[in-house]
Design an enzyme around this catalytic site. Structure first.
Site, mmCIF file in Angstrom:
data_model
loop_
_atom_site.group_PDB
_atom_site.id
_atom_site.type_symbol
_atom_site.label_atom_id
_atom_site.label_comp_id
_atom_site.label_asym_id
_atom_site.label_seq_id
_atom_site.Cartn_x
_atom_site.Cartn_y
_atom_site.Cartn_z
ATOM 1 N N PHE A 92 -0.473 6.153 -0.318
ATOM 2 C CA PHE A 92 0.920 6.506 -0.059
ATOM 3 C C PHE A 92 1.372 7.644 -0.964
ATOM 4 C CE2 PHE A 92 1.197 2.041 1.435
ATOM 5 C CZ PHE A 92 1.879 2.229 2.625
ATOM 6 N N ASP A 93 2.014 8.620 -0.387
ATOM 7 C CA ASP A 93 2.833 9.516 -1.186
ATOM 8 C C ASP A 93 3.982 8.695 -1.756
ATOM 9 O OD1 ASP A 93 4.062 12.012 -2.112
ATOM 10 O OD2 ASP A 93 5.487 11.675 -0.472
ATOM 11 N N ALA A 94 4.554 9.144 -2.867
ATOM 12 C CA ALA A 94 5.658 8.389 -3.464
ATOM 13 C C ALA A 94 7.013 8.869 -2.939
ATOM 14 C CB ALA A 94 5.600 8.491 -4.988
ATOM 15 N N ASP A 95 7.380 10.098 -3.281
ATOM 16 C CA ASP A 95 8.740 10.565 -3.037
ATOM 17 C C ASP A 95 9.016 10.846 -1.569
ATOM 18 O OD1 ASP A 95 9.510 10.396 -5.697
ATOM 19 O OD2 ASP A 95 8.643 12.346 -6.163
#
Length: 228
Positions: free
Chosen positions: A8-11
């Site tokens: 997953f990307d975070a932002d």
């Protein structure tokens, strides 16, 4: 299951960066004696910051330089007599408090608890670590891969090499990357030869030429994709 590991990307994928940014700008300007500064200069800041993060993706600036340069440019453009180094340090502290989540993030991670989940982010180490560890998702991820530690950032292949080594991954077909950025997350996944899922909650038109394997509008849509 079609996939075993989800990166997953975070932002703006699991974490609401806009809310974290607003929190940090408001509190930092207030600390420096400008209580309306966030309202007055947020648009200018976001334009400058966005351009510099694009430069980071292209290797034209380092993460260490970016964190100060964005405020240096902001203050010059708006004739503000503030110290960009001091302002940046305070801003990063407040940004690290921004544990706000995208709607459905908790429920999604609970539904995918039988998968191996990890974060792969271009964010600043101390900020991302603070935000993730302070959030309800603090015990969700097997690894938190941050570009500053990896010595490489999405869409470069180096950060994926680092992530795969940390996670002990040998089969790319079992990995899916999920993120909101076509040029960072999706292009990075394509460059590395893994499947990609573009999180596009606002229904943006994709005229970038970067083609994700999947596109979703809500996080809940990922469940059926992950399970195949």
């Amino acid at each position: 299951m079609k996939y075993e590991i989800i990166l997953f990307d975070a932002d703006d994928t699991l974490f609401d960066y806009g809310m974290a940014e607003s929190h940090a700008l408001y509190n930092t300007f207030a600390q420096f004696g400008l209580p309306t500064g966030a309202d007055d200069y947020a648009a200018s800041y976001k334009e400058i910051n966005h351009a510099l993060w694009k430069d980071l993706e292209q290797g034209r600036i380092t993460s260490a330089a970016l964190r100060v340069e964005r405020f240096n440019r902001l203050f010059v453009a708006n004739e503000l007599k503030l110290n960009p180094e001091e302002f940046s340090a305070a801003y990063l502290r407040f940004l690290g408090e921004g544990t706000f989540l995208i709607q459905g993030a908790i429920e999604l991670c609970e539904e995918l608890a039988d998968f191996r989940l990890a974060i792969i982010t271009n964010g600043i180490k101390e900020v991302q670590t603070s935000r993730i560890q302070g959030s309800p998702l603090c015990s969700t991820f097997e690894q938190i891969i941050i570009s500053e530690e990896a010595g490489s950032q999405k869409p470069e292949t180096g950060i994926f090499d680092y992530a795969f080594a940390k996670l002990g991954i040998t089969d790319k077909e079992k990995v899916l990357i999920v993120g909101d950025s076509l040029t960072s997350d999706i292009q990075g996944g394509i460059n590395y030869g893994i499947d990609t899922c573009w999180f596009n909650p606002l229904g943006k038109v994709n005229d970038s030429g970067v083609l994700p394997k999947y596109e979703i509008r809500s996080l809940s849509e990922l469940i059926s994709i992950a399970r195949g």
